[in-house]
Scaffold this motif. Sequence first.
Motif, PDB file in Angstrom:
ATOM      1  N   ARG A 105      32.990  36.274  59.734  1.00  0.00           N
ATOM      2  CA  ARG A 105      33.615  35.548  58.633  1.00  0.00           C
ATOM      3  C   ARG A 105      32.604  35.025  57.631  1.00  0.00           C
ATOM      4  O   ARG A 105      32.848  35.038  56.425  1.00  0.00           O
ATOM      5  N   ALA A 106      31.471  34.569  58.122  1.00  0.00           N
ATOM      6  CA  ALA A 106      30.479  34.000  57.207  1.00  0.00           C
ATOM      7  C   ALA A 106      29.997  35.024  56.199  1.00  0.00           C
ATOM      8  O   ALA A 106      29.630  34.678  55.078  1.00  0.00           O
ATOM      9  N   HIS A 107      29.988  36.290  56.558  1.00  0.00           N
ATOM     10  CA  HIS A 107      29.394  37.309  55.698  1.00  0.00           C
ATOM     11  C   HIS A 107      30.362  38.393  55.252  1.00  0.00           C
ATOM     12  O   HIS A 107      29.943  39.343  54.600  1.00  0.00           O
ATOM     13  N   ALA A 108      31.658  38.221  55.580  1.00  0.00           N
ATOM     14  CA  ALA A 108      32.617  39.282  55.251  1.00  0.00           C
ATOM     15  C   ALA A 108      32.645  39.581  53.757  1.00  0.00           C
ATOM     16  O   ALA A 108      32.889  40.719  53.358  1.00  0.00           O
ATOM     17  N   PHE A 109      32.437  38.579  52.929  1.00  0.00           N
ATOM     18  CA  PHE A 109      32.339  38.784  51.479  1.00  0.00           C
ATOM     19  C   PHE A 109      30.911  38.534  51.001  1.00  0.00           C
ATOM     20  O   PHE A 109      30.678  38.275  49.828  1.00  0.00           O
ATOM     21  N   GLY A 110      29.977  38.599  51.927  1.00  0.00           N
ATOM     22  CA  GLY A 110      28.573  38.371  51.578  1.00  0.00           C
ATOM     23  C   GLY A 110      27.842  39.681  51.537  1.00  0.00           C
ATOM     24  O   GLY A 110      28.268  40.613  50.860  1.00  0.00           O
ATOM     25  N   LYS A 111      26.753  39.760  52.323  1.00  0.00           N
ATOM     26  CA  LYS A 111      25.978  40.995  52.368  1.00  0.00           C
ATOM     27  C   LYS A 111      25.985  41.570  53.771  1.00  0.00           C
ATOM     28  O   LYS A 111      25.813  40.825  54.745  1.00  0.00           O
ATOM     29  N   PHE A 112      26.165  42.862  53.858  1.00  0.00           N
ATOM     30  CA  PHE A 112      26.173  43.486  55.171  1.00  0.00           C
ATOM     31  C   PHE A 112      24.837  43.277  55.881  1.00  0.00           C
ATOM     32  O   PHE A 112      24.801  43.057  57.100  1.00  0.00           O
ATOM     33  N   SER A 113      23.741  43.302  55.139  1.00  0.00           N
ATOM     34  CA  SER A 113      22.429  43.121  55.773  1.00  0.00           C
ATOM     35  C   SER A 113      22.351  41.746  56.448  1.00  0.00           C
ATOM     36  O   SER A 113      21.801  41.613  57.539  1.00  0.00           O
ATOM     37  N   ASP A 114      22.917  40.735  55.811  1.00  0.00           N
ATOM     38  CA  ASP A 114      22.920  39.399  56.421  1.00  0.00           C
ATOM     39  C   ASP A 114      23.787  39.390  57.677  1.00  0.00           C
ATOM     40  O   ASP A 114      23.438  38.761  58.683  1.00  0.00           O
ATOM     41  N   GLN A 124      53.455  39.298  38.269  1.00  0.00           N
ATOM     42  CA  GLN A 124      53.364  38.237  37.264  1.00  0.00           C
ATOM     43  C   GLN A 124      51.996  38.228  36.604  1.00  0.00           C
ATOM     44  O   GLN A 124      51.871  38.114  35.389  1.00  0.00           O
ATOM     45  N   ILE A 125      50.941  38.271  37.418  1.00  0.00           N
ATOM     46  CA  ILE A 125      49.605  38.097  36.841  1.00  0.00           C
ATOM     47  C   ILE A 125      48.841  39.405  36.668  1.00  0.00           C
ATOM     48  O   ILE A 125      47.771  39.428  36.062  1.00  0.00           O
ATOM     49  N   GLY A 126      49.371  40.481  37.231  1.00  0.00           N
ATOM     50  CA  GLY A 126      48.684  41.765  37.053  1.00  0.00           C
ATOM     51  C   GLY A 126      47.634  42.013  38.108  1.00  0.00           C
ATOM     52  O   GLY A 126      47.136  41.082  38.751  1.00  0.00           O
ATOM     53  N   VAL A 127      47.257  43.271  38.273  1.00  0.00           N
ATOM     54  CA  VAL A 127      46.366  43.638  39.369  1.00  0.00           C
ATOM     55  C   VAL A 127      44.972  43.049  39.192  1.00  0.00           C
ATOM     56  O   VAL A 127      44.341  42.635  40.168  1.00  0.00           O
ATOM     57  N   ASP A 128      44.478  43.013  37.970  1.00  0.00           N
ATOM     58  CA  ASP A 128      43.118  42.502  37.761  1.00  0.00           C
ATOM     59  C   ASP A 128      43.019  41.045  38.198  1.00  0.00           C
ATOM     60  O   ASP A 128      42.101  40.660  38.929  1.00  0.00           O
ATOM     61  N   ALA A 129      43.952  40.246  37.725  1.00  0.00           N
ATOM     62  CA  ALA A 129      43.902  38.819  38.044  1.00  0.00           C
ATOM     63  C   ALA A 129      44.146  38.589  39.531  1.00  0.00           C
ATOM     64  O   ALA A 129      43.507  37.735  40.154  1.00  0.00           O
ATOM     65  N   TRP A 130      45.062  39.343  40.101  1.00  0.00           N
ATOM     66  CA  TRP A 130      45.357  39.180  41.517  1.00  0.00           C
ATOM     67  C   TRP A 130      44.132  39.494  42.356  1.00  0.00           C
ATOM     68  O   TRP A 130      43.773  38.747  43.278  1.00  0.00           O
ATOM     69  N   LEU A 131      43.474  40.586  42.020  1.00  0.00           N
ATOM     70  CA  LEU A 131      42.271  40.965  42.770  1.00  0.00           C
ATOM     71  C   LEU A 131      41.171  39.938  42.593  1.00  0.00           C
ATOM     72  O   LEU A 131      40.464  39.578  43.540  1.00  0.00           O
ATOM     73  N   GLU A 132      41.023  39.467  41.372  1.00  0.00           N
ATOM     74  CA  GLU A 132      39.979  38.476  41.106  1.00  0.00           C
ATOM     75  C   GLU A 132      40.175  37.252  42.000  1.00  0.00           C
ATOM     76  O   GLU A 132      39.225  36.723  42.568  1.00  0.00           O
ATOM     77  N   ARG A 133      41.412  36.824  42.122  1.00  0.00           N
ATOM     78  CA  ARG A 133      41.706  35.681  43.001  1.00  0.00           C
ATOM     79  C   ARG A 133      41.332  36.004  44.439  1.00  0.00           C
ATOM     80  O   ARG A 133      40.698  35.205  45.129  1.00  0.00           O
ATOM     81  N   GLN A 134      41.746  37.163  44.882  1.00  0.00           N
ATOM     82  CA  GLN A 134      41.523  37.536  46.280  1.00  0.00           C
ATOM     83  C   GLN A 134      40.042  37.685  46.597  1.00  0.00           C
ATOM     84  O   GLN A 134      39.625  37.487  47.743  1.00  0.00           O
ATOM     85  N   LEU A 135      39.258  38.001  45.575  1.00  0.00           N
ATOM     86  CA  LEU A 135      37.825  38.160  45.806  1.00  0.00           C
ATOM     87  C   LEU A 135      37.105  36.815  45.842  1.00  0.00           C
ATOM     88  O   LEU A 135      35.903  36.763  46.086  1.00  0.00           O
ATOM     89  N   HIS A 136      37.843  35.738  45.622  1.00  0.00           N
ATOM     90  CA  HIS A 136      37.261  34.407  45.702  1.00  0.00           C
ATOM     91  C   HIS A 136      38.110  33.551  46.628  1.00  0.00           C
ATOM     92  O   HIS A 136      38.840  32.654  46.180  1.00  0.00           O
ATOM     93  N   PRO A 137      38.033  33.784  47.948  1.00  0.00           N
ATOM     94  CA  PRO A 137      38.923  33.099  48.893  1.00  0.00           C
ATOM     95  C   PRO A 137      38.893  31.574  48.818  1.00  0.00           C
ATOM     96  O   PRO A 137      39.952  30.961  48.920  1.00  0.00           O
ATOM     97  N   PRO A 138      37.735  30.934  48.621  1.00  0.00           N
ATOM     98  CA  PRO A 138      37.775  29.469  48.603  1.00  0.00           C
ATOM     99  C   PRO A 138      38.683  28.939  47.496  1.00  0.00           C
ATOM    100  O   PRO A 138      39.184  27.822  47.584  1.00  0.00           O
ATOM    101  N   GLY A 139      38.899  29.739  46.455  1.00  0.00           N
ATOM    102  CA  GLY A 139      39.750  29.299  45.354  1.00  0.00           C
ATOM    103  C   GLY A 139      41.231  29.434  45.648  1.00  0.00           C
ATOM    104  O   GLY A 139      42.066  29.001  44.850  1.00  0.00           O
ATOM    105  N   ILE A 140      41.569  30.041  46.784  1.00  0.00           N
ATOM    106  CA  ILE A 140      42.975  30.229  47.133  1.00  0.00           C
ATOM    107  C   ILE A 140      43.378  29.131  48.110  1.00  0.00           C
ATOM    108  O   ILE A 140      42.842  29.042  49.206  1.00  0.00           O
TER     109      ILE A 140
END
Lengths: 494, 493
Positions: free
Chosen positions: A159-168, A57-73
């Motif tokens: 979990r705190a850094h899974a979408f953050g920075k590996f160094s952190d 329905q929304i296409g790969v770009d939009a789907w990925l964009e959503r998934q890259l922002h978990p708090p918005g889901i």
Amino acid sequence: MEGLGAEGLADSPAAAAAVAAAATPTWPTPLGRDPELHLLRRATFGPTLLDVVAVKQIGVDAWLERQLHPPGISDPAGDDVLGLYPTVSMSTDQIRANVKENDWLAMQELGHATLARQMWSARQLYEVMVDFWANHLNVTNPFDGGWDVRTPYDNDVIRAHAFGKFSDMLLASARHPAMMRYLDNASSQKRSVNENYGRELLELHTLGRDGGYTEVDVRNSAYIMTGRTVNREGQFTYDARRHWTGEVKVMEFTDPNGNAAAGMDLGDSFVHWLAFHPATATRVAHKLARRFVCDDPPQSLVDRLKQSYLDNGSAVVPMLRTLFSSVEFWMSNGLKTRRPHENVLATARIVGVTPGDNTKQGVEGIYNLTNQLGQAPLKWGPPDGYADVAEAWGSAHATLGTWNAHRAVIQARFKGVASPKPETFVGLMPATVGEYLDTISLRLLHQPMLAEHKGALLAFLGAEEATEVKTITLNNKIQHVVPLVLDSVYHALR
Amino acid sequence: MSEPTANEHRRAARPEERSERGGEQALTEPMTDMTSGRHRRQYVTRRVEQRQRERDLLELGRHGPNLPEAAIRVHADRVRAELAGEKDRWRKGFTRRRLIAGAGAVGVAALGSQLVTSRYAFAADPTNTRTLVVIFLRGGMDGLSVIVPGGDANLRRARPNIGIDVAALLPLDSRFGLHPALAPLQPFWQSGQMTAVHAVASPDASRSHFQAQECIERGTATTSMHTGWLDRTLTAMGPGTTFRAIAEGDATPRSLVGAEHKLVMDGIQSFALSGAGNVRDKTMAALEALYTGFDHPAASFAINTVKALNSARKIADARYETTADYGGGGFANRMRDVARLIKAKAGLRLATIDVGGWDMHTGLGNVDGGDMRNSLTDVGRVLGAFATDLGTQLGDVTVVTMTEFGRRVAENGNAGTDHGHGSLMMLLGGGLVGGKVHGKWPGLAPDALDNGDLAGANDYRDVMAEVLERGFGIGDVKPIFPDHEYARIGVMK
């Protein structure tokens, strides 16, 4: 190493998918080249029906964009899991207040909750990355010494850094009681240095075995990390009295290390230096490519991901954007084999297993199944995490285990969770057995089977393409033929 | 213009699809103003397109009861056509990396392969077909209760309640006697098919169950060794059948962790498709057909599994006849299964079994009763039955028992024993040097003890290295036990 048939970075995932669709794969596989399904197979623990509808329905770009922002889901299913397993959200203090000393309840809940979230959370890409990082910085769950600290490790480090920075994430792991205990750094001190953590920090967490360090470097790494320990309340503490002082040198990193009071900062500087070493960037890039693309990823992709890592301060999301905008990703349909845990999850998700009248019991049953197959979430013993290549899981034991898992799910043998009856996959009763099998294939495999594979199922049923369907359950053979559909190569690959 | 989405791209590639979607939109698309010529041309074009879409929809409608359904089926047809074109390509795509059936292990990915191929193969190594059975007695078995330094005054003093009377012991050699519960094993001791090494330990093992088991099963002090010593043993043993390595139980023991393929099963009858009811044969045929006709590592894994299942079925279906009385219980069933597999010549080279319950902190008991006597009765009966069962084939087997540590010499306040250090390894099978307890015996004088425990005068790796070298033809044991200088004890001929 040969390429996949096309490579390069496009401006967006959809653009990269378009380039890939027009190119000819070097390694064709039985899986269809539908880009939406390919994305779902890689960015989730297996597509659900809803996922397929959503991404189309929304296409790969939009789907990925959503998934890259978990708090918005919005994730009611994931929230429900947290409600079922209260210790999963607790700090060490809270666990110590709520759980009997040395009781492994919290670790058990963590294992089960992890599986449940992988199965039901809407934040699938996030769960995939949590799994990825948990294996990279593996602290076995459960482990002896983790009763009060392993659960917060999952929250505060992974979990705190899974979408953050590996160094952190790495810095956090280097000061977490779970890691300190698991790799014996808690008992390492200047009079009796334990090299376990110092070694794995170099070998597994950062540089890798080919990173160029020596045994002397390992020793020095252990010296640097002395003093980091765990107190009696299960809290991390730095004890300067335990810190080894004297010049330290690990490859190009050197420090006079004359003052134990500065040892904690020294350790942090060292970890930071390791995080941004090119060998570390390469290693993380290679692992990520191996997880998402293929067992032996093309150098072009690894180099690109490495550059992203270094350009973005080890941030994860830019790496993922680069990955999904890489043509290599979209060329790799079917080049990953589902490992037993992935196969079980993909089965549960496409079938549509949902919470039931005793969800905890059901989840425990599925967890125990993955354990029998040798891949219960977080349970790999040594610190190197589960292997991520097909060969490692090619044993008859694992293969038979996944075939039996298919039967267990379809025949609803997991009490406590709700499993749709296989008849519901068929919809309106098709006229012929041929159409019946086509419908099942599309429903579970997202594509039709090859004629000879369909022929194998027709032979199993003792029917022909045009044989009339008399009952929706094919005279009760549905409970045997549907698992066969899942046993096929189309479900075994991703 | 915005970036094309993947959907739009696909529409461009497949005009039929575009008109499907266009068709649906056309039904709701409002008519535009028809006053200008430009609009007239556009109107005409749109009318033509709309009629085309309506025809397409009718066409589509033939494919299914409703549009979404029909759309799915049309999509399927398209995919099928696409696949048919690709069919031969992927079917033959992996020919260059076809697995080598027959003798020889398959190496890791040939140049250019994107799927790492299996290391597993079919033919057994013909030069050594003996079987190693490793029994891990979990919990820390008190060796001093099993093979007893009879008459040792230190022991007598230290164990007023749980010590074993010399008179009750079965004689082994000049220094030691056997706990009477192991009576079924005495004939094998006497015939030279059973021996033991006492005061065995891993020098790096602590008195923690977890640490000691991990250390011993890892086979080295180096914590960075991620494989287990038995996985490395399998590598040294070379390729074999699917049944080459079996962990009898429900989990892979730490000693077997690694890349070498092994089976985990609780008896050969459990190595089967479950939930296949009375269509098992048809299901197996279907599985084989589902993975035939194309060349892909997944196909090889699957076909190997089908073959193994068929072999297992043959073994499981054949009634297992033996006069040996194993008795009941998990250990009995698993050892009987090992015997069965050996006799079936399935290519079993290595089997592991765990026996728990040895952590006897309380109520260890004495010769007349208690946990130790009960556990040893079980072990004696099962191992005795196993040896009897195999008969002349016992010579082709080496059974080894090990444990993570022994117990303290002095009994504790609960008539039990706490964690100790040195313990006992027992060996059963062919090629053993019989008649005596092997290794250095440090004695139980207070100054000979290790923190109050029987010292670890012998390294368990020396026992195992010797067994592997002399009993299993493994020329170089260094990769199995790195960081250890192997010194022969003399348990094997």
